[in-house]
Design a protein around this motif. Structure first.
Motif, PDB file in Angstrom:
ATOM      1  N   ALA A   1      -4.265   1.979  -1.373  1.00 61.00           N
ATOM      2  CA  ALA A   1      -3.307   0.909  -1.683  1.00 61.00           C
ATOM      3  C   ALA A   1      -3.315  -0.157  -0.604  1.00 61.00           C
ATOM      4  CB  ALA A   1      -1.908   1.500  -1.855  1.00 61.00           C
ATOM      5  N   ILE A   2      -3.360   0.235   0.652  1.00 61.81           N
ATOM      6  CA  ILE A   2      -3.375  -0.734   1.755  1.00 61.81           C
ATOM      7  C   ILE A   2      -4.651  -1.559   1.726  1.00 61.81           C
ATOM      8  CG2 ILE A   2      -3.480  -0.949   4.281  1.00 61.81           C
ATOM      9  CD1 ILE A   2      -0.700  -0.361   3.184  1.00 61.81           C
ATOM     10  N   VAL A   3      -5.793  -0.914   1.528  1.00 62.13           N
ATOM     11  CA  VAL A   3      -7.070  -1.641   1.480  1.00 62.13           C
ATOM     12  C   VAL A   3      -7.073  -2.618   0.316  1.00 62.13           C
ATOM     13  CG1 VAL A   3      -9.536  -1.365   1.049  1.00 62.13           C
ATOM     14  CG2 VAL A   3      -8.394   0.103   2.695  1.00 62.13           C
ATOM     15  N   SER A   4      -6.620  -2.175  -0.837  1.00 64.59           N
ATOM     16  CA  SER A   4      -6.566  -3.050  -2.003  1.00 64.59           C
ATOM     17  C   SER A   4      -5.633  -4.231  -1.765  1.00 64.59           C
ATOM     18  CB  SER A   4      -6.100  -2.245  -3.213  1.00 64.59           C
ATOM     19  OG  SER A   4      -6.079  -3.047  -4.358  1.00 64.59           O
ATOM     20  N   PHE A   5      -4.503  -3.988  -1.153  1.00 62.69           N
ATOM     21  CA  PHE A   5      -3.542  -5.045  -0.851  1.00 62.69           C
ATOM     22  C   PHE A   5      -4.128  -6.057   0.133  1.00 62.69           C
ATOM     23  CE2 PHE A   5      -0.089  -6.692   1.806  1.00 62.69           C
ATOM     24  CZ  PHE A   5       0.678  -7.308   0.840  1.00 62.69           C
ATOM     25  N   VAL A   6      -4.769  -5.561   1.190  1.00 65.61           N
ATOM     26  CA  VAL A   6      -5.334  -6.453   2.211  1.00 65.61           C
ATOM     27  C   VAL A   6      -6.439  -7.319   1.621  1.00 65.61           C
ATOM     28  CG1 VAL A   6      -6.689  -6.477   4.346  1.00 65.61           C
ATOM     29  CG2 VAL A   6      -4.677  -5.040   4.179  1.00 65.61           C
TER      30      VAL A   6
ATOM     31  N   PHE B   1      -2.390   6.197  -0.207  1.00 64.14           N
ATOM     32  CA  PHE B   1      -1.791   5.176   0.654  1.00 64.14           C
ATOM     33  C   PHE B   1      -2.861   4.274   1.265  1.00 64.14           C
ATOM     34  CE2 PHE B   1      -0.286   3.841   4.877  1.00 64.14           C
ATOM     35  CZ  PHE B   1       0.792   3.067   4.486  1.00 64.14           C
ATOM     36  N   VAL B   2      -3.944   4.871   1.769  1.00 68.10           N
ATOM     37  CA  VAL B   2      -5.025   4.075   2.366  1.00 68.10           C
ATOM     38  C   VAL B   2      -5.673   3.183   1.307  1.00 68.10           C
ATOM     39  CG1 VAL B   2      -7.312   4.219   3.430  1.00 68.10           C
ATOM     40  CG2 VAL B   2      -5.461   5.664   4.258  1.00 68.10           C
TER      41      VAL B   2
END
Length: 104
Positions: free
Chosen positions: A13-18, A10-11
């Motif tokens: 995915a969030i970092v990649s998205f941001v 999850f972390v």
């Protein structure tokens, strides 16, 4: 499998998205700074080089053969050879260098 794995995914995915979405939302007008434009132009080439160089050195049985193939391919590319001839020259260089090293 531990529940921590899901947190890590999850972390990530969030970092990649941001990283991908933040520049699109913050930069609205075209980039006019020549330094920033030049930097952004060369980022893909540098990334490819950073990923490729260790593989060239570690893919052969002897690192010296990989280094020789790298030098031959750089010279061939600077002299105007295409991608296929450069790849063939690199493979032949590794083959010959490893054969020579095996004979010693």
């Amino acid at each position: 499998m531990s529940h921590n794995v899901y947190i890590y995914i999850f972390v990530a995915a969030i970092v990649s998205f941001v990283i991908r979405v933040l520049p699109l939302t913050l930069i609205r007008k075209p980039i006019s700074n020549p330094f920033v434009r030049s930097f952004l132009y060369y980022v893909p080439y540098v990334t490819l080089a950073v990923m490729t160089f260790p593989a060239i050195m570690e893919a052969t049985q002897w690192p010296i053969a990989g280094l020789a193939a790298l030098i031959v391919s750089i010279i061939a590319a600077f002299r105007g050879a295409g991608l296929f001839p450069v790849a063939i020259l690199s493979c032949l260089t590794v083959f010959v260098m490893e054969w020579i090293i095996a004979q010693i």
